[in-house]
Design a protein around this motif. Structure first.
Motif, PDB file in Angstrom:
ATOM      1  N   LYS A  22      66.123  93.376  28.781  1.00 55.53           N
ATOM      2  CA  LYS A  22      67.420  94.125  29.349  1.00 55.53           C
ATOM      3  C   LYS A  22      68.246  93.290  30.431  1.00 55.53           C
ATOM      4  CE  LYS A  22      67.284  97.494  32.508  1.00 55.53           C
ATOM      5  NZ  LYS A  22      67.024  98.694  33.177  1.00 55.53           N
ATOM      6  N   THR A  69      71.219  94.137  30.824  1.00 56.71           N
ATOM      7  CA  THR A  69      71.888  95.419  31.725  1.00 56.71           C
ATOM      8  C   THR A  69      72.014  96.506  30.583  1.00 56.71           C
ATOM      9  OG1 THR A  69      73.817  96.189  32.616  1.00 56.71           O
ATOM     10  CG2 THR A  69      74.100  94.754  30.737  1.00 56.71           C
ATOM     11  N   ALA A  83      73.747  99.638  28.830  1.00 61.05           N
ATOM     12  CA  ALA A  83      74.809  99.697  28.292  1.00 61.05           C
ATOM     13  C   ALA A  83      75.222 100.951  27.319  1.00 61.05           C
ATOM     14  CB  ALA A  83      75.173  98.329  27.373  1.00 61.05           C
ATOM     15  N   ASN A 100      84.154  95.233  26.253  1.00 65.00           N
ATOM     16  CA  ASN A 100      83.150  95.703  27.202  1.00 65.00           C
ATOM     17  C   ASN A 100      82.185  94.708  27.689  1.00 65.00           C
ATOM     18  OD1 ASN A 100      83.632  98.434  27.018  1.00 65.00           O
ATOM     19  ND2 ASN A 100      83.164  98.713  24.868  1.00 65.00           N
ATOM     20  N   ILE A 101      82.042  93.560  26.920  1.00 68.61           N
ATOM     21  CA  ILE A 101      81.314  92.547  27.625  1.00 68.61           C
ATOM     22  C   ILE A 101      82.177  92.010  28.827  1.00 68.61           C
ATOM     23  CG2 ILE A 101      80.506  90.029  27.474  1.00 68.61           C
ATOM     24  CD1 ILE A 101      78.590  92.091  26.172  1.00 68.61           C
ATOM     25  N   LYS A 159      82.499  95.139  31.510  1.00 67.99           N
ATOM     26  CA  LYS A 159      81.454  95.891  32.101  1.00 67.99           C
ATOM     27  C   LYS A 159      80.290  94.726  32.653  1.00 67.99           C
ATOM     28  CE  LYS A 159      82.394 100.415  30.123  1.00 67.99           C
ATOM     29  NZ  LYS A 159      83.828 100.266  29.848  1.00 67.99           N
ATOM     30  N   VAL A 160      79.939  93.816  31.416  1.00 67.75           N
ATOM     31  CA  VAL A 160      78.784  92.922  31.619  1.00 67.75           C
ATOM     32  C   VAL A 160      79.074  91.842  32.594  1.00 67.75           C
ATOM     33  CG1 VAL A 160      77.129  91.416  30.528  1.00 67.75           C
ATOM     34  CG2 VAL A 160      77.795  93.591  29.291  1.00 67.75           C
ATOM     35  N   ARG A 183      78.940  92.499  36.183  1.00 69.30           N
ATOM     36  CA  ARG A 183      77.486  92.747  36.856  1.00 69.30           C
ATOM     37  C   ARG A 183      76.699  91.658  37.146  1.00 69.30           C
ATOM     38  NH1 ARG A 183      76.215  97.504  39.250  1.00 69.30           N
ATOM     39  NH2 ARG A 183      76.860  99.321  37.596  1.00 69.30           N
ATOM     40  N   LEU A 229      73.556  93.667  21.117  1.00 69.63           N
ATOM     41  CA  LEU A 229      74.094  95.008  21.692  1.00 69.63           C
ATOM     42  C   LEU A 229      73.300  95.940  20.921  1.00 69.63           C
ATOM     43  CD1 LEU A 229      77.792  94.182  21.949  1.00 69.63           C
ATOM     44  CD2 LEU A 229      76.166  93.461  23.593  1.00 69.63           C
ATOM     45  N   LYS A 248      70.945  98.770  25.341  1.00 69.76           N
ATOM     46  CA  LYS A 248      70.827  97.794  26.290  1.00 69.76           C
ATOM     47  C   LYS A 248      71.374  96.470  25.828  1.00 69.76           C
ATOM     48  CE  LYS A 248      66.219  99.431  27.931  1.00 69.76           C
ATOM     49  NZ  LYS A 248      64.812  99.418  27.971  1.00 69.76           N
ATOM     50  N   VAL A 249      71.823  95.617  26.480  1.00 70.56           N
ATOM     51  CA  VAL A 249      72.300  94.365  26.198  1.00 70.56           C
ATOM     52  C   VAL A 249      70.923  93.455  26.273  1.00 70.56           C
ATOM     53  CG1 VAL A 249      73.505  92.340  26.759  1.00 70.56           C
ATOM     54  CG2 VAL A 249      74.541  94.687  26.944  1.00 70.56           C
TER      55      VAL A 249
END
Length: 223
Positions: free
Chosen positions: A61, A63, A65, A80-81, A84-85, A88, A162, A168-169
């Motif tokens: 994990k 992150t 998602a 979204n990567i 949002k990722v 992080r 994904l 989870k990523v």
């Protein structure tokens, strides 16, 4: 192998190495690092199991998602990567993975570091065309995956999935591109007395990069 135990031991190692203020993250809703100490914010991961790759380090994990199931296109995934990722990844400075490889009555632990700056730079260049869905048994997979390569056009750095089943990523990072910090071997059933430990004649070690005697490939951990 318990991640919470790893976090506690890592914190204690930082304290023993001269940072009495080392601490666990008190609020991961605000920032996603696990331990803070030695002037660094550390993200800690663990990997174990019979199906461990000898060439890739798996991060189960990277992150969470929740947005994955609402990303039906490659364009949605790329957006979204980036939104949002990638942000992080700025919550921590170092990514450390504790791996446990069992071989009969012995377990060999190794500590590998995924370079945070490298993975950040790679994900920050995400484009829709890197995403695709594999085919198994004639059926298209439900989850998008992507391969990320070295900037100079060389071999693959890591693969990302994904995973819609758990939102989870996940990533599989090429082991030879990680920074190796060391290993140690213990009996699978650890005795209570240290004097009972016996040094094995031969041990199946996790794969290492080819380094000459005295050569190092990374900054030392602070302990």
């Amino acid at each position: 192998m318990n991640k919470e135990n790893f976090e506690y031991v890592f914190k204690q190692c930082l304290i023993a190495s001269g940072d009495p203020k080392a601490r666990l993250n008190p609020n991961q809703k605000q920032a996603k690092f696990d331990v803070e100490g030695a002037g660094q914010r550390w993200s800690l991961k663990t990997e174990s199991g019979d199906s461990m790759s000898r060439n890739m380090v798996k991060v189960e994990k990277l992150t969470e998602a929740l947005w994955i199931r609402e990303s039906p296109t490659a364009e949605d995934c790329a957006r979204n990567i980036l939104e949002k990722v990638v942000p992080r990844l700025l919550d921590y400075d170092r990514i450390i993975v504790l791996r446990a490889l069992r071989d009969d009555a012995l377990i060999t632990y190794s500590i590998e570091e995924i370079p945070q700056d490298v993975i950040y730079a790679a994900l920050n260049q995400t484009r829709p065309e890197v995403f695709s869905k594999g085919v198994r048994g004639g059926k298209e997979a439900k989850s998008f995956g992507a391969n990320y390569f070295k900037v100079d056009g060389g071999h693959r750095l890591f693969r990302m999935l994904l995973d819609t089943s758990v939102e989870k990523v996940r990533i599989w990072y090429t082991l030879e591109e990680c920074l190796h910090h060391g290993y140690w071997t213990l009996p699978a059933s650890t005795p209570t007395e240290v004097s009972e430990f016996a040094k094995p004649e031969s041990v199946a070690l996790p794969p290492q990069r080819d380094l000459q005697h005295g050569e190092t490939s990374q900054e030392e951990l602070p302990f």
